[in-house]
Motif scaffolding. Structure first.
Motif: not given
Length: 602
Positions: A268-272, A164-167
Motif C-alpha cells: 500500500l503506497t497511496v493513502p486511500t 499520485l498522493k491520495a485516492a
C-alpha cells in the motif's frame, strides 16, 4: 428572407468565473484520451483532483450552462474548486471523446491482458502529462470517483505515479461475480442487460433494450431464461454479454480480475479512503473487500480508511438528508465531504495538518450519528437463531425442526411491489430500504420474528448468514433478509409505524454450496449448510423494535430465476427446467440456522 440559422453559438467566456480546457492526452501506446481541466480563475499552486470516467467527461463538466464553476460541475466538486482545487475529468479508452478500444473493467496486465496497457498505465500516463502541462497546479494529484470511477480510482493506485498522493475510491467495482454489479454469489442481476446495451454501443451513448415500459416482472417472466431474453432482443451478440454467459461460475475470468486480489498482492503506497453506502444497490461488496485485503499492510494504520455512510449507490456525491422513507438530521453526504474527505485530501495534496481520521468511520443509522472505530468489523459475532413457530432470538433453540414452503419459478417473489420498473430511478435507488411488508404474508416466504428488544442492539460489521436448508429440487436460490421492524405505534414518526426496514438483503445460488468454482447439482432432500455475508452496516435496533429474518428463493426480476433443476448454464435454461420445489429451512439441534450479528458493546 434572410436565413435565420446561425453557424454556432460561442459563449462569452469573459463572463465565466472559471477556466475550462479540453486536451487530448497521449498514452504510451499513442492513444489519446479526451481530458477536461476546470478550475476557478486565478487559481495558482492548486492540487489536481482527477476522475477517469466511462460516462462522458464533457457532460460531467458542463452540467448546467452557466458562468459559475459550481454550476457546471457535479455537486460534490463545489467544496474543492472553491478552495483552489483543479478538477480534471477524463474519458477512458474507447468512450465518448477518447480514442482506443473499450474493454469493460479492463483487467490489469497479466493472464487476462497481454496488451501492455490497462487502467493503471493510463492513469500513470495521464498524471504524468497533467503535472507537466498544467502550470496552475502544485504537482500533486488525488483521484476519486464512484462506481466505475471507483474502479479506475483503485486501478490508479496499482504501480502508481509518484505524483499520485491520495485516492478516494467510492463504491468501487471490485469483484463482479461475488457481490458487485454483475452477479451476487452466482445469481445474475438482470438489470445489467440494459446497462450492457447502453454502455457498449455508440461509444457509450447507446440506450436501453427497446423492450417497452410495461411491468418488468412480466416482461422477463414471459421471455423465459436470461438467454431467451438476450436472444429475443439481440443482446446475445454483445461481446460483454457473451463473456458473462460463458462464465456463469467463478472461473479465472472472474478471479483473476478481482481488484482486491490485485491490490492485496502489492504494498500500500497511496493513502486511500474507501467509501461505500450502507444501502448501496450496485456495489456494496467492493470497498469493504479492498479494506480487508489491505488493512494488515505494514503502513495501513495511517494510510487506509473505510467509510460507510447511510447512502444509496453513489449517494455520497449528492444530497444526503434522506433515503426513501428514512430521514436524517442533516446532509450526511455533505458532512462526510467536509469533515472527512476534504481534510484527508487537503493533508496529502495541500500540506494541511493531519486530520487524524480513524481507520473506520461509519454512520450509525437508527441513532443517526457518526462513529469512529479502530477496526472493522467492530462488533462481536453473536448468533441470532431461527426457532420454531416463526420465532427468533439470541438463545439457542431447545429442540430442532424445520419449516417448509413451495417455491414456484412461475410465480417468483418480486424484489419491489409490482408493477416493477427497474429503470425508474426512484425505485432503483431505494429498493434496499423498501418496506418489506409487501412480501411478509406470501406463502413462499418464511418469516422469523423476535420479541421487542429491551435494549439497543448495535450492529457494526457484515452480518453472516448460517443457513441449514434442503430442497426437493436439484438447484435452489436462497435469499435472506435481516429486517428492523418498527413498533406499530410510532408517535414521533407515525408514517414509520410497523415499517419493516431491511438492514441487509443478499442471495446465494445453491449450486455453489461446495465452492464458487465447483457448481454441482444438489441432492434432493439433503440438508446443506449455506454461509454468506450480508452487506456491511452500522445500525442500531432500538428498544421496542423487533428483529425479523425472512427467507425466500427468488428476488425477481432483479435476479434471474433459478430453474430449481440443475442445468450446466442457467443463462440457457429451457422452459421444462423450471419446476416447483419444496424448500425446507432447519433450526436447532445439529442444524442451528442463524444470522450472526456483529454486536458492538453499548
Amino acid at each position: 428572407m434572410t436565413p435565420d440559422m446561425y453557424p454556432a453559438y460561442k459563449k462569452v467566456e469573459q463572463a465565466n468565473d472559471y477556466v475550462r480546457r479540453v486536451e487530448m492526452v497521449p498514452m504510451r501506446d499513442g492513444t489519446k484520451l479526451y481530458t477536461v481541466i476546470v478550475f476557478r480563475k486565478g487559481t495558482k499552486n492548486g492540487p489536481i483532483l482527477l476522475s477517469r470516467t466511462p460516462y462522458n467527461a464533457a457532460k460531467a463538466t458542463l452540467r448546467i450552462p452557466s458562468t459559475r464553476i459550481i454550476d457546471i460541475l457535479p455537486l460534490m466538486d463545489a467544496e474543492f474548486v472553491n478552495d483552489g482545487y483543479i478538477r480534471v475529468y477524463q474519458d477512458i479508452r474507447g468512450r465518448d471523446g477518447s480514442e482506443g478500444a473499450y474493454v469493460m473493467n479492463r483487467p490489469i496486465r497479466g493472464p487476462l491482458n497481454d496488451t501492455g496497457i490497462d487502467e493503471s498505465t493510463d492513469a500513470y500516463d495521464t498524471i504524468d502529462w497533467l503535472v507537466k502541462h498544467v502550470p496552475e497546479s502544485n504537482g500533486k494529484v488525488g483521484i476519486t470517483g464512484s462506481s466505475y470511477l471507483g474502479f479506475t480510482s483503485l486501478m490508479a493506485t496499482i504501480d502508481p505515479h509518484p505524483a499520485l498522493k491520495a485516492a478516494v475510491p467510492q463504491s468501487p467495482m471490485v469483484d463482479g461475480w461475488l457481490g458487485d454489479d454483475w452477479l451476487h454469489n452466482g445469481a445474475f442481476r438482470v438489470t445489467n442487460l440494459d446497462y450492457i446495451t447502453g454502455q457498449t454501443t455508440d461509444a457509450g451513448s447507446g440506450g436501453s433494450v427497446p423492450s417497452g415500459g410495461s411491468d418488468d416482472y412480466l416482461k422477463f417472466l414471459r421471455a423465459g431464461s436470461v438467454g431467451d431474453y438476450a436472444r429475443q432482443w439481440g443482446v446475445d451478440k454483445f461481446p460483454f454479454y457473451q463473456k458473462l454467459a460463458q462464465n456463469p461460475a467463478y472461473t479465472p475470468f472472474w478471479s483473476e480480475q478481482a481488484v482486491d486480489r490485485w491490490l492485496g498482492a502489492r504494498p500500500l503506497t497511496v493513502p486511500t479512503m474507501l467509501v461505500v453506502g450502507q444501502w448501496d444497490q450496485e456495489d456494496s461488496y467492493g470497498a469493504p473487500a479492498v479494506y480487508q485485503a489491505l488493512k494488515d499492510k505494514p503502513n495501513a494504520k495511517d494510510r487506509l480508511h473505510l467509510v460507510i455512510g447511510p447512502w444509496r449507490h453513489s449517494g455520497v456525491n449528492y444530497q444526503g438528508d434522506s433515503l426513501g422513507a428514512l430521514k436524517f438530521p442533516g446532509d450526511t453526504a455533505l458532512e462526510f465531504r467536509t469533515r472527512y474527505m476534504k481534510p484527508f485530501l487537503d493533508h496529502y495534496l495541500k500540506g494541511a495538518p493531519d486530520p487524524r481520521i480513524a481507520p473506520v468511520v461509519t454512520y450509525q443509522t437508527g441513532v443517526n450519528k457518526w462513529d469512529a472505530s479502530q477496526q472493522w468489523p467492530a462488533g462481536k459475532p453473536t448468533p441470532l437463531y431461527l426457532k420454531a413457530n416463526g420465532s427468533l432470538g439470541f438463545a439457542a433453540p431447545a429442540s430442532g425442526g424445520h419449516d417448509e414452503y413451495v417455491s414456484d419459478p412461475s410465480k417468483p417473489v418480486p424484489f419491489v411491489p409490482r408493477p416493477v420498473h427497474m429503470g425508474d430511478r426512484a425505485v432503483w435507488t431505494t429498493w434496499l430500504v423498501h418496506d418489506q411488508r409487501f412480501v411478509t404474508d406470501r406463502p413462499d416466504t418464511l418469516v422469523y420474528l423476535s420479541e421487542p428488544v429491551d435494549k439497543p442492539v448495535h450492529i457494526m460489521g457484515a452480518p453472516q448468514v448460517d443457513l441449514y436448508a434442503a430442497t426437493s429440487g436439484t438447484d435452489s436460490d436462497w435469499v435472506v433478509k435481516l429486517i428492523d421492524v418498527y413498533p406499530d405505534d410510532n408517535g414521533y414518526t407515525p408514517e414509520m409505524s410497523g415499517f419493516e426496514l431491511p438492514v441487509g438483503i443478499e442471495i446465494f445460488r445453491g449450486r455453489y454450496a461446495h465452492g464458487f468454482d465447483k457448481p454441482a447439482a444438489l441432492v434432493p432432500g439433503k440438508v446443506e449448510r449455506y454461509r454468506f455475508g450480508l452487506p456491511n452496516v452500522d445500525h442500531t435496533i432500538l428498544p421496542g423494535h423487533r428483529i425479523m429474518v425472512q427467507v425466500q428463493s427468488s428476488l425477481f426480476p432483479l435476479y434471474d430465476r433459478n430453474p430449481q433443476t440443475f442445468v450446466p448454464n442457467i443463462f440457457d435454461a429451457k422452459p421444462t427446467d423450471y419446476v416447483k420445489a419444496t424448500q425446507s429451512v432447519y433450526y436447532g439441534g445439529d442444524t442451528p440456522s442463524s444470522v450472526v450479528l456483529p454486536v458492538a458493546a453499548n
